[in-house]
Structure formats: C-alpha cells, structure tokens
Scaffold this motif. Structure first.
Motif, PDB file in Angstrom:
ATOM      1  N   ALA A  33       0.967  -1.145  -0.070  1.00 42.48           N
ATOM      2  CA  ALA A  33      -0.035  -0.055   0.020  1.00 42.48           C
ATOM      3  C   ALA A  33       0.961   1.270  -0.027  1.00 42.48           C
ATOM      4  CB  ALA A  33      -0.800  -0.005   1.208  1.00 42.48           C
ATOM      5  N   ASN A  34       0.543   2.331  -0.873  1.00 45.43           N
ATOM      6  CA  ASN A  34       1.201   3.397  -0.666  1.00 45.43           C
ATOM      7  C   ASN A  34       0.033   4.571  -0.671  1.00 45.43           C
ATOM      8  OD1 ASN A  34       3.044   5.774  -1.632  1.00 45.43           O
ATOM      9  ND2 ASN A  34       4.285   4.411  -2.804  1.00 45.43           N
ATOM     10  N   LEU A  35       0.176   4.980   0.653  1.00 50.17           N
ATOM     11  CA  LEU A  35      -1.258   5.694   0.841  1.00 50.17           C
ATOM     12  C   LEU A  35      -0.830   7.232   1.084  1.00 50.17           C
ATOM     13  CD1 LEU A  35      -2.653   3.322   3.679  1.00 50.17           C
ATOM     14  CD2 LEU A  35      -3.472   3.680   1.331  1.00 50.17           C
ATOM     15  N   GLN A  36      -1.555   8.074   0.448  1.00 49.00           N
ATOM     16  CA  GLN A  36      -1.352   9.647   0.839  1.00 49.00           C
ATOM     17  C   GLN A  36      -0.951   9.917   1.910  1.00 49.00           C
ATOM     18  OE1 GLN A  36      -0.938  11.670  -1.829  1.00 49.00           O
ATOM     19  NE2 GLN A  36      -1.480  10.480  -3.233  1.00 49.00           N
ATOM     20  N   GLU A  37      -0.115  10.729   2.356  1.00 48.86           N
ATOM     21  CA  GLU A  37       0.387  11.184   3.730  1.00 48.86           C
ATOM     22  C   GLU A  37       0.773  10.036   4.540  1.00 48.86           C
ATOM     23  OE1 GLU A  37      -2.787  14.009   5.007  1.00 48.86           O
ATOM     24  OE2 GLU A  37      -2.518  15.299   2.890  1.00 48.86           O
ATOM     25  N   ARG A  38       0.921   8.935   4.017  1.00 48.73           N
ATOM     26  CA  ARG A  38       1.401   7.710   4.887  1.00 48.73           C
ATOM     27  C   ARG A  38       0.026   7.465   6.065  1.00 48.73           C
ATOM     28  NH1 ARG A  38       7.788   8.990   5.857  1.00 48.73           N
ATOM     29  NH2 ARG A  38       8.305   8.660   3.680  1.00 48.73           N
ATOM     30  N   GLY A  39      -1.054   7.309   5.589  1.00 40.04           N
ATOM     31  CA  GLY A  39      -2.039   7.159   6.233  1.00 40.04           C
ATOM     32  C   GLY A  39      -2.450   5.747   6.384  1.00 40.04           C
ATOM     33  N   ARG A  40      -3.933   5.620   6.662  1.00 40.54           N
ATOM     34  CA  ARG A  40      -4.210   4.145   6.818  1.00 40.54           C
ATOM     35  C   ARG A  40      -5.637   4.244   6.203  1.00 40.54           C
ATOM     36  NH1 ARG A  40      -2.189   0.953  10.598  1.00 40.54           N
ATOM     37  NH2 ARG A  40      -0.398   1.892  12.023  1.00 40.54           N
TER      38      ARG A  40
END
Length: 151
Positions: A33-40
């Motif tokens: 997973a490569n989520l914006q702003e290192r979110g969840r």
C-alpha cells in the motif's frame, strides 16, 4: 527472465519498497500500500476499497499480471481481493491499485507500506473464436456445477 517496468505515480512515497519476491521459490511478488500522507484505510466487515500502490506498470506483450490475495491476511483477517485473480493487461499504463475487501468479522486497517496482495506475471495465449453448428462429445457433456460428484 521477464522484465516488468515500473514508474512512480506523482506524489507516491518512493521509500515504499518495490514489488519483491519474499523467497527464491515464490510465484507472487508482494505489492504494498502506498497511501497519501502515510495514512491508513479502515475497512469495516464487508467493505471494500481501492488501495493505491503508488506505481504504474508496463507489462511485456504476451504477458499479464494477476493480482491475488495474500494467504496470511485471508486466513487471519478475512482480507481478500473480490475479483481474484485480478488481471492487468499488457496495454494498461495507468496507476496500479488493488481492490481489497474485508470478508472478516472485525475492522481491519490497511497501513501505509503494508503488503496487501501478490502479483504473478503469467504468459497469455489469445484464442480465435469460431462459431460452429455442433461441438464434439465428451463423457461429461453438458453437466454443470457438481455434476461429477459432491463438491
């Protein structure tokens, strides 16, 4: 060895590892997973979401990439891919995302950088389709689901 080319999507976290085979005998390379702003991403039971990988992909002509669930996530948490195996065609050049579904009974959080699926590179054979008046006979014939015995 078949070479699959990758490029980063604008804004992706380039510190997330690229797809990789975890063991020498692995058929599938793990996607993260490569989520914006290192979110969840929080998945309630029964919910599904498109999880970005931060990558674009170039698959050689004559091959496809199949996306498959990770067995540990499926067994322990009920996390699966509802269209498994998902197919990515060799002429697709958009962002690579994974449709993930929580088939479990508990809330599940997909964390940034987490391994979420496997991708298998496989050869493709395209068939010619011919309309005929009659098909050849077999012992099974037209028997459908369960016709050869119990599941």
């Amino acid at each position: 060895m078949v070479q699959v080319r990758l490029s980063w999507v604008e804004g992706a976290d380039r510190d997330v590892p690229l797809p990789a085979y975890e063991t020498p005998g692995a058929a599938g390379a793990d996607l993260r997973a490569n989520l914006q702003e290192r979110g969840r991403v929080v998945l309630e039971p029964g919910q599904r979401a498109l999880i970005p990988t931060g990558l674009r992909i170039e698959i050689p002509v004559g091959y496809e990439v199949q996306l498959r669930p990770r067995s540990g996530l499926a067994l322990k948490h009920g996390i699966t891919l509802p269209n498994s195996p998902g197919t990515i065609d060799s002429d697709y050049r958009g962002a690579l995302g994974v449709i993930v579904m929580n088939a479990g009974q508990e809330v599940f959080e997909v964390a940034h950088g987490e391994r979420i699926a496997q991708m298998v590179v496989a050869p493709v054979v395209q068939a010619g389709f011919v309309l005929v008046d009659r098909l050849s006979e077999t012992a099974r014939g037209g028997g459908g689901f369960g016709s050869t015995g119990r599941g």
